[in-house]
Design a protein around this motif. Structure first.
Motif, PDB file in Angstrom:
ATOM      1  N   GLY A  28       0.815  -1.202   0.000  1.00 11.90           N
ATOM      2  CA  GLY A  28       0.000   0.000   0.000  1.00 11.90           C
ATOM      3  C   GLY A  28       0.855   1.260   0.000  1.00 11.90           C
ATOM      4  N   ALA A  40      -3.215   3.558   2.820  1.00 12.46           N
ATOM      5  CA  ALA A  40      -4.138   2.940   1.866  1.00 12.46           C
ATOM      6  C   ALA A  40      -3.558   1.593   1.451  1.00 12.46           C
ATOM      7  CB  ALA A  40      -4.322   3.841   0.649  1.00 12.46           C
ATOM      8  N   ASP A  44      -7.511  -3.059   0.360  1.00 14.34           N
ATOM      9  CA  ASP A  44      -8.720  -2.253   0.500  1.00 14.34           C
ATOM     10  C   ASP A  44      -9.001  -1.386  -0.724  1.00 14.34           C
ATOM     11  OD1 ASP A  44      -9.257  -3.136   3.135  1.00 14.34           O
ATOM     12  OD2 ASP A  44      -7.781  -1.718   3.924  1.00 14.34           O
ATOM     13  N   PHE A  45      -7.948  -1.017  -1.442  1.00 14.68           N
ATOM     14  CA  PHE A  45      -8.051  -0.132  -2.605  1.00 14.68           C
ATOM     15  C   PHE A  45      -7.294  -0.752  -3.778  1.00 14.68           C
ATOM     16  CE2 PHE A  45      -8.246   2.345   1.304  1.00 14.68           C
ATOM     17  CZ  PHE A  45      -9.450   3.008   1.142  1.00 14.68           C
ATOM     18  N   LEU A  81     -10.467   6.296   3.564  1.00 15.85           N
ATOM     19  CA  LEU A  81      -9.103   5.958   3.986  1.00 15.85           C
ATOM     20  C   LEU A  81      -9.038   5.775   5.494  1.00 15.85           C
ATOM     21  CD1 LEU A  81      -6.929   8.353   1.794  1.00 15.85           C
ATOM     22  CD2 LEU A  81      -7.180   5.880   1.554  1.00 15.85           C
ATOM     23  N   PRO A  84     -11.756   1.992   5.952  1.00  9.95           N
ATOM     24  CA  PRO A  84     -12.128   1.291   4.716  1.00  9.95           C
ATOM     25  C   PRO A  84     -13.275   0.299   4.894  1.00  9.95           C
ATOM     26  CG  PRO A  84      -9.746   1.259   5.020  1.00  9.95           C
ATOM     27  CD  PRO A  84     -10.349   1.828   6.273  1.00  9.95           C
TER      28      PRO A  84
END
Length: 98
Positions: A28, A40, A44-45, A81, A84
């Motif tokens: 991340g 992040a 999660d992203f 953020l 999440p």
């Protein structure tokens, strides 16, 4: 992008305030909002996994709770953020069109 440290001569400052990417790891990246640093995770992203350093670094903060990566056409709420789990993924990853 493993452990890349990014140096910025200037932060991206918009009406929402300062934003810059601090550090990138295999899992991340860290976003510096001036008064707050948020992590992040790619888990999660996932749409950030595999992007270039230049694409990730090109981030804007149009408002206090809005981050935008124009090169990637990604909009995120700062609240997502912070937590999440409160924002389950609703967008599907699509392969690039050729």
């Amino acid at each position: 992008m493993s452990g890349a440290r990014i140096s910025h001569p200037e932060s991206s400052i918009g009406r929402g305030g300062e934003v810059r990417i601090l550090d990138i790891s295999p899992h991340g990246f860290w976003v510096d909002l001036g008064n707050e640093k948020l992590y992040a995770a790619y888990a999660d992203f996932p749409w950030f996994a595999g992007v270039t350093l230049a694409q990730l670094d090109d981030v804007q903060r149009p408002s206090a709770d809005h981050l935008y990566w124009p090169a990637l056409d990604i909009d995120l709420s700062v609240a997502s953020l912070r937590d999440p789990a409160a924002f389950p993924l609703v967008a599907a990853l699509t392969p690039p069109q050729r």
